[in-house]
Design an enzyme around this catalytic site. Structure first.
Site: not given
Length: 679
Positions: A526, A611, A646
């Protein structure tokens, strides 16, 4: 390649891979492209697939399949989460606090996940009378939850179903009314708090609507269970509202009106609010104030005073004491303080460790549960009794096989940064690993949002350590390991400190002989994937390979687009690129915009089609552009999970396949094995 101009008030940029963006996730050309990437990665990893399979087998073999959490008492029942042998998802159970009481299954994640490509339980709340269970579930991977209610006396689901809600809900005292967060369908931020009375088929009543798109909403009950609480929070500002749980009008009052750079959180005990606040306290303090006078700061009285060397992370209220998670010298500790007495700290046994407050839902107890873990110690749940000072181990996470913590060594060191700062680094390796500049290194970093990386135990990491790797966690600026100043020094116009710190830690570890110069592997996900993208551009020669999970790499284009989830919420983290200075600064490090013709290290990039936090097309575009400019023959691989978001694949064991792929990629390169073009 297809030309596309990305406009802004500060200039336009051509993005020839913009066509890979498909918000519907249904464009045949895009899906075909992503599937081709997966096929390419599979073919390139074929030579090391036997290693990946072995890694998966040994990682799973360390897990206790029929494991369960430590039971927690609440409203006369014991609650726990357990796993059944061979099954992927948690089972939520309870039993009455009485001799011979039988276990009752409240939620079976395996049954709920049946037929779903993805499943995640968001949260669950028991009604005050113990008869109803409200829970949220995600079956796509975008953290857009569905709210359901189960009658625990009959075991049946009620017809009430609410879509597109946040993970958390709160019950009113009537046992029939639920408060929930309605998400914006585009940004996915909490936008409204609504209330729903079970059985009502009309429009759900609006309780509160957040007017500022840079704020997100949550709802909960106070630990005292006397108040319903609504939190509006941005990156650097907070505003809370409260109403009595038995107030049929649901009239919410503001605790402290929002103002720039004032963050606070609160809970309730007796007639007081206790507030964690950074008002006149950079590292936060905890104050108490009568409920009706909460907005009058002249009435605030310190419970835990501000300390410039100690960052207050969180707190838990009890009738006779308060427990505080606090961070000093980079490590998380627990402070305990009886009301009106001096505080004391719970003890630690390792150089690099973390303590966290456990599940403590009841006010009227002298027993505090907390979790202790280190790089060599599996997560251990303790119960500390303030009545007699005893400490009891309730559970240590089992590690099957021949694991012995005595076979591993952890260190906590300080690496010099180029500007004179000292960066804390947590290190672990197996005893006997040579520290003479010959070992491979796996270095992990994040450094954003004030999130501190904890030196916690990992069963899967043993597969690296047992193969001679040194593992290092770089606590770089942008986290809060050294308090709020550490975070402020790694965001907005100070963001370059985050990236420089990571490289400086690498140089320190190489110089001190922890690893071989040509066997340094780095990973992040991320915002940590953004970190990987930057160091790939500015320090490619330092790393043999990089692993970037769901990387946030097209920061300028994303932050210009307010239709993308979370964009407006994060202006205080990255800056607003509609402003000239912020645009130029963000552009200076944006991984996608700074790709150049040069040798790049080997890379493994992962993303999820669904995501909601880092859209799949960012890493897809990044990899495509890297391929066009990369002058090395090192493998550049991307894996797209077409059924997840995610957090990657759902399920206890499926996630381990992704870990095995990553470790197989790194280990093979460290051993000089063939990976496609690397042969």
């Amino acid at each position: 390649m297809r030309s596309h101009r990305v406009s802004s008030p500060n200039g336009a940029r051509d993005d020839v891979y913009y066509w890979l963006r498909d918000d519907t996730r249904s464009d045949p050309d895009v899906l075909s492209y992503l599937k081709a990437e997966n096929q390419y990665t599979e073919a390139m990893l074929a030579p090391v697939q036997p290693l990946i399979d072995r890694l998966y087998t040994e990682i799973v073999a360390r897990l206790k399949q029929d494991d369960s959490t430590v039971p927690v008492r609440y409203h006369g029942y014991w609650y726990a989460i357990r796993f059944a042998t061979g099954q992927e998802y948690p089972i939520v159970v309870r039993w009455l606090d009485a001799p011979g009481a039988e276990e009752v299954i409240l939620l079976d994640g395996n049954a709920l996940a049946s037929g779903q490509p993805f499943f995640q339980l968001g949260g669950y709340e028991i009604s005050p009378d113990n008869r109803l269970l409200a829970y949220t579930e995600d079956t796509v991977g975008r953290r857009q939850y569905r709210l359901r209610v189960k009658d625990l006396t009959t075991g049946t689901l009620l017809p009430d179903v609410i879509e597109n809600v946040g993970a958390g809900v709160a019950w009113a005292e009537d046992n029939r009314t639920l408060l929930y967060v309605e998400q914006d369908p585009v940004t996915l931020l909490g936008r409204r708090i609504r209330r729903h009375r079970l059985g009502d088929r009309g429009e759900h009543v609006l309780v509160y609507e957040e007017p500022d798109e840079s704020f997100d909403l949550t709802v909960e009950r106070s630990k005292s269970e006397r108040y319903l609480l609504i939190a509006s929070e941005s990156t650097t500002s907070s505003e809370w509202r409260y109403a009595r749980v038995d107030d049929p009008s649901f009239e919410f009052k503001v605790v402290v009106p929002r103002e720039e750079d004032h963050e606070y959180q609160l809970d309730h005990l007796d007639e007081q609010f206790l507030i964690r606040t950074n008002w006149q306290a950079l590292n936060f303090r905890i104050v108490e104030v009568p409920v009706e006078q909460a907005a009058d700061r002249k009435q605030w009285r310190d419970v835990i005073a501000h300390d410039p060397e100690v960052f207050i992370q969180d707190f838990e209220l009890f009738r006779t004491f308060v427990a505080v998670s606090e961070r000093s010298q980079g490590l998380m500790n627990v402070r305990v303080q009886r009301w009106g007495e001096a505080p004391f700290h719970l003890t630690a046994d390792d150089p690099a460790y973390t303590m966290a407050l456990g599940s403590n839902p009841e006010l009227d107890t002298t027993r505090l549960r907390y979790v202790y873990t280190s790089l060599t110690t599996p997560g251990t749940t303790y119960e500390y009794d303030l009545a007699d000072g005893s400490r009891t181990v309730l559970k240590r996470e089992p590690v099957l096989g021949d694991f012995d913590s005595a076979n591993y060594v952890s260190e906590f060191v300080w690496a010099p940064a180029r500007d004179g700062e000292r960066i804390p680094v947590s290190i672990v390796y197996r005893k006997g690993t040579p520290l003479n500049g010959s070992a491979p290194l796996y270095q992990y970093g994040y450094g954003s949002y004030g999130l501190s990386m904890e030196p916690a135990f990992s069963t899967s990491r043993l597969s690296l350590l047992d193969r001679g790797f040194v593992y290092a966690m770089a606590h770089i600026r942008g986290g809060q390991e050294l308090g709020r100043r550490w975070y402020d020094a790694g965001r907005l116009e100070q963001k370059w400190n985050t990236f420089n710190d990571f490289v400086d830690v690498t140089d320190y570890l190489v110089t001190r002989g922890y690893c071989a110069r040509d066997k340094v592997f780095a990973a992040g996900g991320s915002a940590g994937g953004l970190l990987m993208g930057v160091i790939a551009n500015v320090a490619p020669d330092r790393y043999a390979a990089l692993v970037a999970h769901v990387p946030f790499v097209d920061i300028v284009t994303t932050m210009l687009d307010t239709s993308i989830p979370l964009t407006t919420l994060e202006y205080d983290e990255w800056g607003n690129p509609n402003e000239a200075a912020a645009y130029a600064y963000m552009l200076s490090y944006s991984p996608y915009d700074n790709i150049r013709h040069q040798h790049y290290p080997a890379m493994l990039v992962t993303t999820g089609l669904w995501d909601s936090q880092v859209q799949y097309y960012e890493p897809a575009k990044w990899v495509a552009k890297l391929r066009r400019h990369n002058t090395s023959s090192q493998p550049l691989l991307m894996h797209v999970n077409l059924e997840a978001g995610h957090g990657g694949k759902s399920g206890r064991y499926e996630h381990m396949r992704e870990v095995a792929r990553e470790y197989g990629f790194v280990i093979a390169l460290a051993e000089g094995a063939s990976i496609g073009e690397a042969s």
